[in-house]
Scaffold this motif. Structure first.
Motif, PDB file in Angstrom:
ATOM      1  N   ARG A   1      -9.765  51.361  48.451  1.00  0.00           N
ATOM      2  CA  ARG A   1      -9.873  52.368  46.971  1.00  0.00           C
ATOM      3  C   ARG A   1     -11.561  52.668  46.773  1.00  0.00           C
ATOM      4  NH1 ARG A   1      -9.517  50.235  41.420  1.00  0.00           N
ATOM      5  NH2 ARG A   1      -8.545  48.446  42.176  1.00  0.00           N
TER       6      ARG A   1
ATOM      7  N   SER B   1      -2.485  48.444  41.405  1.00  0.00           N
ATOM      8  CA  SER B   1      -1.803  49.456  41.950  1.00  0.00           C
ATOM      9  C   SER B   1      -2.099  50.969  41.345  1.00  0.00           C
ATOM     10  CB  SER B   1      -0.421  49.119  42.336  1.00  0.00           C
ATOM     11  OG  SER B   1       0.403  50.418  42.717  1.00  0.00           O
TER      12      SER B   1
ATOM     13  N   HIS C   1      -4.409  42.276  47.539  1.00  0.00           N
ATOM     14  CA  HIS C   1      -5.087  42.939  46.379  1.00  0.00           C
ATOM     15  C   HIS C   1      -6.369  43.369  46.289  1.00  0.00           C
ATOM     16  CE1 HIS C   1      -6.424  42.193  41.866  1.00  0.00           C
ATOM     17  NE2 HIS C   1      -7.252  43.031  42.572  1.00  0.00           N
TER      18      HIS C   1
ATOM     19  N   THR D   1      -2.697  51.571  49.636  1.00  0.00           N
ATOM     20  CA  THR D   1      -1.353  51.616  49.004  1.00  0.00           C
ATOM     21  C   THR D   1      -0.519  50.490  49.884  1.00  0.00           C
ATOM     22  OG1 THR D   1      -1.370  53.842  48.396  1.00  0.00           O
ATOM     23  CG2 THR D   1       0.718  52.694  48.514  1.00  0.00           C
TER      24      THR D   1
ATOM     25  N   ASN E   1      -5.162  52.524  41.820  1.00  0.00           N
ATOM     26  CA  ASN E   1      -5.122  53.111  43.112  1.00  0.00           C
ATOM     27  C   ASN E   1      -4.769  54.573  43.018  1.00  0.00           C
ATOM     28  OD1 ASN E   1      -6.067  53.146  45.787  1.00  0.00           O
ATOM     29  ND2 ASN E   1      -3.785  53.357  46.250  1.00  0.00           N
ATOM     30  N   TYR E   2      -3.565  54.720  42.117  1.00  0.00           N
ATOM     31  CA  TYR E   2      -2.964  56.021  41.857  1.00  0.00           C
ATOM     32  C   TYR E   2      -3.917  56.888  40.866  1.00  0.00           C
ATOM     33  CZ  TYR E   2       1.382  54.672  43.761  1.00  0.00           C
ATOM     34  OH  TYR E   2       2.370  54.020  44.761  1.00  0.00           O
TER      35      TYR E   2
ATOM     36  N   ARG F   1       2.813  52.951  36.409  1.00  0.00           N
ATOM     37  CA  ARG F   1       2.466  51.616  36.918  1.00  0.00           C
ATOM     38  C   ARG F   1       1.993  50.525  35.945  1.00  0.00           C
ATOM     39  NH1 ARG F   1       2.697  50.000  42.500  1.00  0.00           N
ATOM     40  NH2 ARG F   1       4.915  50.620  42.818  1.00  0.00           N
TER      41      ARG F   1
ATOM     42  N   TYR G   1      -1.558  46.913  48.342  1.00  0.00           N
ATOM     43  CA  TYR G   1      -1.061  46.703  47.111  1.00  0.00           C
ATOM     44  C   TYR G   1       0.257  46.519  46.761  1.00  0.00           C
ATOM     45  CZ  TYR G   1      -5.725  48.447  45.476  1.00  0.00           C
ATOM     46  OH  TYR G   1      -7.001  48.412  45.058  1.00  0.00           O
ATOM     47  N   GLU G   2       1.027  46.972  47.537  1.00  0.00           N
ATOM     48  CA  GLU G   2       2.577  46.774  47.637  1.00  0.00           C
ATOM     49  C   GLU G   2       2.806  45.315  48.075  1.00  0.00           C
ATOM     50  OE1 GLU G   2       4.836  48.680  46.131  1.00  0.00           O
ATOM     51  OE2 GLU G   2       3.199  50.140  45.657  1.00  0.00           O
TER      52      GLU G   2
END
Length: 504
Positions: free
Chosen positions: A227, A259, A220, A236, A262-263, A275, A239-240
């Motif tokens: 980011r 996460s 993270h 991404t 980030n979106y 999220r 984060y996943e």
């Protein structure tokens, strides 16, 4: 090898642990006093959870340690359980045991107590003493570095953490804080924008992953680097990976949350809020549920949708009793909710509603302080009230009243033994002075304020622009516009900074 020996009262002293680093130098861990090897193992496991943000798991392990050894001082002091009265009882008991533990533990307990009393000068004194008496301990340098960071003495902190790493190349805490000086993480104190390095952040992030590949937090944190650079697609998968590592843990909500950030900064607000809602639903504590809701609120502010933000604040506020909040924690969350409504109304130029929301927040804050009946809480409450009244008066041009409240704030803050105690005072004074068309004088005050507070840096940029220093203003505004981390100050100022840049 662990050496145990009996003490009066059937204590065992877990004395010194000698390991060997890759350089074959003896690695010395600070001694820990407990009556039980099993309690010690629970404590060490708790600290492993703590360093990667698994706070509920940490408390479970500390509860187990205390159940086995009710006089385990460090376990008592480190156990930040949500129940304030029980937490204070643990802290009081830990302090009462200060003469029954080692000198090293005594200094750690005194450092932590200094934090609780807002006495950062004492905290520094004890941390320095810990290092002076234990010059070969990486943990001692960690404590000193943490205190120096929180005092905004970051160059000194960096030197302390680098010394810790020379002693222990696997020192997770040192790399964590060094990375946090460059890349945002929670409430870490950062270097000024012009001294931050994403490359350094990536370097430290790789070290964190090397040391704790089992944990989600390092992935993270490294993702945060991408980011910040606006490379959202690179962030991404990291984060996943963090989500995968944290499934079922108390930090799963945090993994989903970041996460979502980030979106959001990538422009997909719909996916971001989905999220955020997942994060809120997975929270394992009611306070976690409440805290995560705030990020959903600020996502609307990033879009300048103050009505959407207020609607979310009121939705969460209306569920507090249903979620089981009561007593001082209910009062505190209502105070915070109403403060957030004040922020939204004030920055949407709704003066009457801003005034009402702030006074409601103040009322709940005062009720909480009266219920707790603690002098430090009372002082901090009065400080917060004075600060917010100055801010409110300033936002709506009531400068005489703002200065009256500012004097109240000064009287409180100048008695606090910390180099950062007057930051808020000078930032607010700079804002008032700027709004009264004295930008040169305002800059003098901003220089004495918090060098990394995004909200007031925006006003510092306005002061620079007003004095003809367009290059300085542009540098600050560009930094604000390009920052991709979620906190309320940026939510308010990011779009404003972008629009201001168009006029320079």
């Amino acid at each position: 090898m662990k050496i145990n020996y009996k003490k009066s009262g059937c204590f065992l002293m877990i004395h010194l642990v000698f390991l060997f680093s890759c350089a074959k130098q003896p690695l010395v861990e600070l001694p820990i006093t407990t009556s039980s090897d099993i309690a010690l193992e629970h404590y060490k496991t708790a600290m492993k959870h703590w360093e990667v943000g698994d706070n509920l798991e940490k408390r479970v392990q500390l509860d187990s340690a205390i159940m086995i050894d009710p006089n385990f001082a460090l376990a008592l002091d480190m156990n930040d359980i949500p129940d304030r009265s029980k937490r204070k009882a643990y802290q009081k008991k830990a302090q009462s045991l200060i003469d029954k533990v080692t000198d090293q533990e005594r200094m750690i307990l005194l450092i932590r107590d200094s934090y609780r009393n807002n006495n950062m000068d004492n905290a520094l004194s004890y941390a320095t003493e810990l290092v002076d008496k234990n010059p070969n301990s990486y943990e001692a340098y960690d404590w000193l570095g943490i205190v120096q960071s929180d005092r905004n003495e970051i160059d000194n902190a960096i030197r302390s953490f680098e010394k810790a790493i020379k002693i222990n190349s696997d020192d997770f805490t040192a790399y964590d804080y060094l990375m946090g000086h460059h890349i945002p993480s929670g409430d870490r104190v950062m270097l000024p924008e012009e001294r931050r390095s994403v490359d350094k952040g990536l370097e430290y992030g790789d070290e964190l992953i090397r040391i704790r590949p089992d944990a989600g937090f390092p992935y993270h944190f490294k993702a945060n680097c991408y980011r910040q650079m606006g490379e959202f697609e690179k962030a991404t998968p990291l984060y996943e990976k963090s989500i995968e590592k944290r499934r079922g843990k108390s930090s799963e909500g945090t993994a989903l949350l970041v996460s979502g950030h980030n979106y959001m900064f990538g422009g997909d607000y719909k996916k971001a809020r989905k999220r955020y809602e997942e994060a809120i639903e997975t929270s394992k504590t009611k306070q976690g549920w409440y805290n995560l809701n705030s990020y959903l609120t600020w996502s609307y502010v990033f879009e300048s949708n103050y009505n959407g933000a207020i609607k979310n604040i009121e939705k969460a506020r209306g569920q507090l009793e249903e979620k089981g909040f009561s007593g001082e924690r209910l009062l505190w969350n209502k105070a915070i909710s109403d403060w957030a409504r004040f922020v939204c109304y004030a920055h949407n130029q709704m003066e009457k509603k801003a005034n009402e929301a702030l006074e409601s927040s103040i009322s709940f804050s005062n009720q909480r302080a009266a219920l707790i009946n603690d002098p430090i809480v009372k002082r901090n409450t009065n400080s917060g009230i004075a600060y917010n009244r100055v801010w409110n008066h300033t936002l709506f041009g009531r400068y005489d009243k703002a200065r009256e409240s500012l004097n109240e704030l000064k009287k409180i803050q100048e008695k606090i033994n910390s180099p950062t105690a007057m930051y808020g005072y000078y930032d607010l004074l700079g804002m008032i002075t700027l709004n009264q068309s004295r930008p040169e004088e305002a800059l003098e005050y901003f220089e004495k304020g918090n060098p990394t507070d995004t909200y007031f840096l925006y006003f510092k940029a306005l002061a620079l622009k007003a004095t003809g220093n367009k290059a300085g203003a542009k540098e600050i505004l560009t930094d604000i516009a390009n920052t991709n981390f979620s906190y309320w100050q940026l939510a308010i100022m990011k779009d404003r900074a972008k629009r201001m840049l168009e006029n320079i």
